[in-house]
Write a protein that holds these residues in place. Structure first.
Motif, short mmCIF file in Angstrom:
data_model
loop_
_atom_site.label_atom_id
_atom_site.label_comp_id
_atom_site.label_asym_id
_atom_site.label_seq_id
_atom_site.Cartn_x
_atom_site.Cartn_y
_atom_site.Cartn_z
N SER A 197 0.88 -1.15 0.00
CA SER A 197 0.00 0.00 0.00
C SER A 197 0.93 1.21 0.00
N ALA A 198 1.23 1.71 -1.18
CA ALA A 198 2.18 2.83 -1.31
C ALA A 198 1.60 4.12 -0.74
N THR A 199 0.32 4.09 -0.39
CA THR A 199 -0.33 5.18 0.34
C THR A 199 0.45 5.49 1.61
N LYS A 200 1.07 4.46 2.19
CA LYS A 200 1.69 4.58 3.50
C LYS A 200 3.11 5.12 3.41
N TYR A 201 4.10 4.33 3.75
CA TYR A 201 5.47 4.84 3.85
C TYR A 201 6.06 5.28 2.52
N LEU A 202 5.73 4.60 1.43
CA LEU A 202 6.36 4.98 0.16
C LEU A 202 5.95 6.39 -0.25
N GLY A 203 4.66 6.68 -0.19
CA GLY A 203 4.20 8.06 -0.43
C GLY A 203 4.66 8.95 0.70
N GLY A 204 4.37 8.53 1.93
CA GLY A 204 4.96 9.13 3.11
C GLY A 204 4.37 10.43 3.62
N LEU A 250 12.41 8.38 1.17
CA LEU A 250 12.06 7.21 1.98
C LEU A 250 13.15 6.85 2.98
N HIS A 251 14.40 6.86 2.52
CA HIS A 251 15.49 6.40 3.39
C HIS A 251 15.68 7.30 4.61
N VAL A 252 15.62 8.61 4.41
CA VAL A 252 15.83 9.49 5.57
C VAL A 252 14.61 9.48 6.49
N GLY A 331 2.14 5.48 8.28
CA GLY A 331 3.31 5.66 7.42
C GLY A 331 3.59 7.07 6.96
N GLY A 332 2.80 8.05 7.40
CA GLY A 332 3.06 9.43 7.02
C GLY A 332 4.10 10.07 7.93
N VAL A 333 4.54 11.26 7.57
CA VAL A 333 5.53 11.96 8.39
C VAL A 333 4.94 12.33 9.75
N GLU A 334 3.62 12.49 9.81
CA GLU A 334 2.97 12.81 11.07
C GLU A 334 2.61 11.53 11.83
N SER A 335 2.61 11.61 13.16
CA SER A 335 2.27 10.46 13.99
C SER A 335 0.76 10.28 14.04
N LEU A 336 0.33 9.04 13.87
CA LEU A 336 -1.09 8.70 13.88
C LEU A 336 -1.37 7.65 14.93
N ALA A 337 -2.56 7.71 15.49
CA ALA A 337 -3.03 6.68 16.43
C ALA A 337 -4.33 6.11 15.89
N GLY A 338 -4.50 4.82 16.07
CA GLY A 338 -5.73 4.17 15.61
C GLY A 338 -6.24 3.16 16.61
N HIS A 339 -7.53 2.87 16.50
CA HIS A 339 -8.16 1.86 17.34
C HIS A 339 -8.62 0.74 16.41
N PRO A 340 -7.78 -0.30 16.22
CA PRO A 340 -8.07 -1.32 15.21
C PRO A 340 -9.45 -1.95 15.31
N ALA A 341 -9.92 -2.24 16.51
CA ALA A 341 -11.19 -2.95 16.65
C ALA A 341 -12.36 -2.19 16.03
N SER A 342 -12.29 -0.86 16.06
CA SER A 342 -13.40 -0.07 15.52
C SER A 342 -13.03 0.66 14.23
N MET A 343 -11.77 0.53 13.81
CA MET A 343 -11.34 1.26 12.61
C MET A 343 -10.81 0.28 11.56
N THR A 344 -9.53 0.03 11.53
CA THR A 344 -8.92 -0.75 10.45
C THR A 344 -9.36 -2.21 10.41
N HIS A 345 -9.78 -2.78 11.55
CA HIS A 345 -10.11 -4.19 11.60
C HIS A 345 -11.57 -4.45 11.96
N ALA A 346 -12.40 -3.42 11.78
CA ALA A 346 -13.82 -3.57 12.13
C ALA A 346 -14.53 -4.58 11.24
N SER A 347 -13.99 -4.84 10.05
CA SER A 347 -14.64 -5.78 9.13
C SER A 347 -14.40 -7.23 9.51
N ILE A 348 -13.50 -7.48 10.47
CA ILE A 348 -13.24 -8.85 10.93
C ILE A 348 -14.16 -9.14 12.11
#
Length: 385
Positions: A197-204, A250-252, A331-348
């Motif tokens: 998912s180049a949306t993340k660190y590769l795009g950055g 990316l490297h720096v 993966g962005g330059v800014e710090s992010l916090a997430g709650h997997p159970a209700s956000m990224t993994h809610a579909s499981i």
């Protein structure tokens, strides 16, 4: 020196790239066009229609191949559309073995989209090679690996999975989103396909949605290109341009992500109100030795559970954060916090995600590149003492 001989930090800037042939532009221009003039039917200069190919996207695809030490790169509209293309290599009746600790969007694509077309998916703890082999039968065609896993930070032995795939004549695909090619390059360890998912660190910079595949085998690349062109899930020239720009730093960025990630992981582990911290850099991490052998660092992704944690406590912490932003993605330059159970993994389904440790109290951090003192102070005021 030939560009193919460059070391990684130089490849992020120069790999697969050359000045634009028209005017010598150092950065590939944004070719914002859908079609291209032909001198005679079929007589064009390498491009005819931007779904099939676009010079800006081609520059990105060349860069992707270079930093993964692969031969062929393909850029897609999102990470999930890249995954979609890989599964379309299969046929009804085929089976896939994947990890039981999988990104929720990947799980949803597998179970809710492709299973109804007759493809069967098995999920198991891929840290256990015997468990993986126990799921393989004569219908198995693909091993889908995610390492480190999202969000439990489990580490899967890529070389062991490659040996297993070779033994049984299977394709091995590795989701390398969390590690990036800065930390690990799965093709060098025997993988057939690397996905991002180049949306993340590769795009950055949290300003694009892009997916990527990189392979070495020409026939496999041609099959994936056919699917990409036929299905049409390509990224546009602006997103290609922005992702290519992101790759150049990316490297720096990854150096700072790793430094800050280590500091935050140790801070949380020593905090009296934190029960568990998941980060592969800890010596007592179940697969720490594997992580050391196949990664050049441990990244900026961390998950943790507050002591006696509940859903309410986790939500209370993430809502108090001020420097960390409560948001999807990573993966962005800014710090992010997430709650997997209700956000990224809610579909499981709850019962399934909790089996792998994705409990209601789990919090996932994508540690950015801000000043570490500000990040720790933010966690301190949100968690308390």
């Amino acid at each position: 020196m030939e560009k193919k001989e460059l070391k990684f930090n130089s490849k992020t800037i120069h790999g697969g790239q050359q000045p634009d042939k028209a005017y010598g532009a150092v950065m590939p221009p944004i070719y914002q066009t859908s079609t291209y003039a032909q001198s005679t039917p079929g007589g064009h200069q390498g491009f005819e229609y931007s779904r099939s190919g676009n010079p800006t996207r081609t520059a990105l695809e060349n860069a992707l191949a270079s930093i993964e030490n692969g031969r062929y790169g393909l850029a897609f509209a999102s990470g999930l559309s890249a995954m979609d293309a890989v599964i379309k290599l299969l046929e009804p009746g085929d089976e896939v073995v994947s990890t039981n600790d999988l990104y929720g969007g990947s799980y949803r694509l597998f179970r809710q989209v492709f299973e109804k077309y007759g493809i069967t998916f098995h999920f198991t703890a891929m840290q256990d090679v015997e468990s993986v082999e126990g799921k393989i039968n004569d219908k198995t065609k693909l091993l889908w690996v995610e390492t480190p896993t999202n969000p439990m930070m489990n580490v899967i032995d890529i070389a062991a999975m490659a040996a297993l795939a070779k033994k049984h004549g299977l394709l091995l695909a590795v989701d390398n989103t969390f590690a990036t090619p800065y930390l690990q390059r799965p093709l060098e360890m025997g993988a057939d396909i690397v996905m991002h998912s180049a949306t993340k660190y590769l795009g950055g910079h949290s300003d694009v949605v892009v997916g990527a595949l990189v392979v070495n085998d020409k026939e496999l690349a041609e099959k994936l290109y056919f699917i990409q062109n036929a299905s049409g899930a390509v990224c546009g020239p602006m997103d290609s341009f922005l992702t290519l720009r992101g790759i150049k730093t990316l490297h720096v960025r990854m150096q700072r992500h790793c430094e800050n990630g280590e500091a935050i992981a140790n801070y949380l582990r020593n905090h009296p109100k934190i029960e568990k911290v998941y980060w592969p850099g800890f010596e007592d991490h179940p697969n720490h030795e594997i992580a050391k052998s196949q990664m050049n660092g441990f990244g900026g992704m961390i998950s943790f559970v507050p002591k006696g944690g509940t859903f309410k406590e986790a939500v209370n912490i993430v809502e108090k954060l001020r420097v960390f932003t409560l948001a999807e993605s990573l993966g962005g330059v800014e710090s992010l916090a997430g709650h997997p159970a209700s956000m990224t993994h809610a579909s499981i389904p709850k019962t399934e995600r909790e089996k792998s440790g994705v409990v209601d109290a789990l919090i996932r951090l994508s540690v950015g590149i801000e000043d570490i003192d500000d990040l720790i102070a933010d966690l301190e005021q949100a968690i308390g003492r």
